[in-house]
Motif scaffolding. Structure first.
Motif, short mmCIF file in Angstrom:
data_model
loop_
_atom_site.label_atom_id
_atom_site.label_comp_id
_atom_site.label_asym_id
_atom_site.label_seq_id
_atom_site.Cartn_x
_atom_site.Cartn_y
_atom_site.Cartn_z
N SER A 14 30.73 0.57 2.44
CA SER A 14 30.23 -0.80 2.44
C SER A 14 29.68 -1.16 3.81
O SER A 14 30.01 -0.51 4.81
CB SER A 14 31.35 -1.79 2.07
N LYS A 15 28.85 -2.20 3.84
CA LYS A 15 28.32 -2.68 5.12
C LYS A 15 29.18 -3.83 5.62
O LYS A 15 29.47 -4.77 4.88
CB LYS A 15 26.87 -3.15 4.98
N TYR A 16 29.58 -3.75 6.88
CA TYR A 16 30.29 -4.83 7.55
C TYR A 16 29.42 -5.31 8.70
O TYR A 16 28.81 -4.49 9.41
CB TYR A 16 31.65 -4.35 8.07
N TYR A 27 28.23 0.72 8.56
CA TYR A 27 28.42 1.21 7.20
C TYR A 27 29.66 2.10 7.23
O TYR A 27 29.68 3.13 7.93
CB TYR A 27 27.20 1.99 6.72
N PHE A 28 30.68 1.74 6.43
CA PHE A 28 31.98 2.35 6.69
C PHE A 28 32.91 2.18 5.49
O PHE A 28 32.81 1.21 4.75
CB PHE A 28 32.57 1.66 7.94
N ILE A 44 36.75 -3.15 11.98
CA ILE A 44 36.88 -1.77 11.50
C ILE A 44 38.34 -1.34 11.52
O ILE A 44 38.84 -0.70 10.58
CB ILE A 44 36.00 -0.83 12.35
N ASN A 45 39.06 -1.73 12.57
CA ASN A 45 40.48 -1.38 12.66
C ASN A 45 41.26 -2.01 11.51
O ASN A 45 42.17 -1.40 10.94
CB ASN A 45 41.05 -1.85 14.00
N TYR A 46 40.88 -3.24 11.14
CA TYR A 46 41.55 -3.92 10.03
C TYR A 46 41.41 -3.13 8.73
O TYR A 46 42.35 -3.03 7.94
CB TYR A 46 40.98 -5.32 9.85
N ARG A 104 31.42 7.31 7.11
CA ARG A 104 30.21 6.54 7.34
C ARG A 104 29.03 7.24 6.67
O ARG A 104 29.21 8.26 6.01
CB ARG A 104 29.97 6.37 8.85
N ILE A 105 27.84 6.72 6.83
CA ILE A 105 26.63 7.39 6.36
C ILE A 105 26.13 8.27 7.50
O ILE A 105 25.98 7.80 8.63
CB ILE A 105 25.56 6.37 5.93
N GLY A 106 25.90 9.52 7.20
CA GLY A 106 25.55 10.49 8.23
C GLY A 106 24.36 10.06 9.08
O GLY A 106 23.32 9.67 8.55
N GLY A 107 24.54 10.10 10.40
CA GLY A 107 23.46 9.78 11.32
C GLY A 107 23.24 8.30 11.54
O GLY A 107 22.38 7.91 12.35
N VAL A 108 23.99 7.43 10.83
CA VAL A 108 23.84 5.99 10.98
C VAL A 108 25.00 5.48 11.84
O VAL A 108 26.14 5.40 11.37
CB VAL A 108 23.82 5.27 9.62
N LYS A 109 24.71 5.15 13.07
CA LYS A 109 25.75 4.72 13.99
C LYS A 109 26.03 3.24 13.82
O LYS A 109 25.20 2.47 13.35
CB LYS A 109 25.32 5.00 15.43
N ASP A 110 27.25 2.85 14.20
CA ASP A 110 27.56 1.42 14.30
C ASP A 110 26.56 0.82 15.29
O ASP A 110 26.33 1.38 16.36
CB ASP A 110 28.99 1.22 14.80
N LYS A 111 25.97 -0.32 14.95
CA LYS A 111 24.77 -0.74 15.68
C LYS A 111 24.85 -2.17 16.19
O LYS A 111 25.36 -3.07 15.51
CB LYS A 111 23.55 -0.60 14.77
N LEU A 112 24.32 -2.36 17.40
CA LEU A 112 24.09 -3.68 17.97
C LEU A 112 22.64 -4.06 17.75
O LEU A 112 21.74 -3.24 17.95
CB LEU A 112 24.40 -3.68 19.47
#
Length: 403
Positions: A86-88, A381-382, A122-124, A348-356
């Motif tokens: 899912s997307k957070y 995405y996680f 994410i920790n939650y 996660r989705i491969g190659g998609v980093k957590d993003k600012l």
């Protein structure tokens, strides 16, 4: 068509700076993410669902094979389950007035808040997955509110019949059931109903295959746990014994890991022969947030305690839900996970980093004609996945308050 700039259109120096700022503030609170498996990312353009397979151990061979004979073959069994990424995300809106009049660097502060928020969020999700998926263990070792049972012949993928459960209706509601052997070994579910007349436990989510008659389970509620029921060395040793019994693999072949909240740390330090992190030979352990080691467990601190309201046997419905998975900031039940390697994964989705993402209004942005505001956002995405509930123990305790 409106357009807006993002960090990708900032100078590379500024983009790198803000990306690092985000991670700087996110990483200290992403305790569980450091300890989770990260080998099962979903390839891009292949959907959002990932399938996992948990192998069922083979039965022990207790008699010799005759000379010149081959053993009877057995089928390799596996329990399959799936999870969906899912997307957070979250955003901060900065007005032009705030940016023009504030004394501090408002963008820098917004990135800091986003970093902390992303880390906590994410920790939650990890802590929620552990709450619903790990072997539950009360520190008071109650035999009233924690019972082992055996599945009778009448079972489905959401209901088990167990004749040894003789308590009143709803007694086990909002508790946790975990199967300890058979094809469903390592699966845990939230109890949504218990009917005394039929000895049946209803749980969610749905199993892919029903447990077989003779399979065993553990069922636990938090009813009766008080503030005085704090974590002790004996409770930790009992949890480690359970992990060893179920052959949970250790990190580096040496230690299990545990995550404590501050008040739990306070109580435990009053009871234990604690070895402080600063005594370690490697200073890197301290930098990574490690508290110390005790009882075969390396301990990490999580300032975001996962607390729940005590179960009380009321019906499982929206107005009174309590117990496992129902986080409450005012809850009195502290959940402290102790687990081995491969107990939990962060997919996660491969190659998609957590993003600012930083968006400021551009000259063609008609949705914001006076450039009245800009945005600082994060997205990830996680999904947190318990791979085997028998590789982790969730210690259930109260805490004293040292203030």
């Amino acid at each position: 068509m409106s357009t807006a700039t993002t960090t990708s259109t900032l100078t590379q120096l500024m983009k790198t700076y803000y990306d690092r700022r985000l991670l700087k503030f996110a990483e200290p609170v992403m305790v569980a993410d450091k300890l989770a498996d990260h080998s099962r990312d979903i390839p891009q353009k292949e959907g959002k669902t990932v399938n996992f397979t948990r192998l069922v151990p083979l039965s022990k061979i207790t008699s010799a094979t005759s000379e010149g004979a081959n053993p009877d073959y057995v089928e390799m069994e596996a329990f399959e389950f799936e999870k969906t990424v899912s997307k957070y995300s979250n955003s901060i809106r900065l007005t032009d007035t705030l940016q023009l009049t504030a004394y501090d660097d408002v963008l820098d502060d917004a990135v800091m808040l986003c970093g902390v928020n992303m880390g906590e969020s994410i920790n939650y999700q990890y802590r929620l997955a552990m709450s619903l998926g790990f072997y539950p263990m009360r520190v008071d070792n109650s035999s009233t509110y924690a019972v082992s049972g055996e599945v009778d012949s009448s079972t489905t993928t959401t209901v088990v019949d167990a004749a040894n459960l003789t308590q009143a209706d709803d007694f086990w509601n909002d508790g946790l059931i975990i199967f300890t052997d058979g094809q469903c070994a390592g699966y845990a579910g939230l109890v949504t109903d218990f009917v005394a007349s039929t000895d049946t436990v209803t749980f969610e989510p749905t199993l892919k295959d029903a447990p077989a008659a003779g399979d065993h389970f553990r069922i636990v509620v938090t009813t009766g746990l008080a503030a005085s029921n704090v974590i002790t060395g004996a409770a930790v040793e009992r949890a480690v014994a359970v992990l060893k019994h179920y052959k949970a693999p250790k990190y580096d072949g040496k230690y299990y890991v545990g995550i404590m909240s501050p008040y739990v740390v306070y109580d435990f330090m009053q009871d234990s022969a604690w070895v402080n992190a600063q005594h370690y030979a490697s200073p890197e352990a301290i930098k990574n947030g490690e508290l110390g080691k005790w009882g075969g467990v390396r301990w990490y601190e999580d300032t975001e305690a996962f607390t729940t309201v005590v179960t009380d046997g009321t019906a499982h419905e929206s107005t009174v839900d309590r117990g496992f998975s129902f986080y409450s900031s005012s809850g009195t039940i502290n959940q402290t996970p102790i687990f081995g390697k491969h107990a939990i994964a962060g997919t996660r989705i491969g190659g998609v980093k957590d993003k600012l993402i930083v968006k400021v209004s551009g000259p063609t942005d008609t949705s914001n004609p006076t450039n009245a505001y800009s945005y600082v956002s994060w997205k990830a995405y996680f999904v947190a996945v318990v791979l085997n509930g028998l590789f982790g123990v969730q210690l259930l305790s109260g805490t004293s308050t040292p203030v």
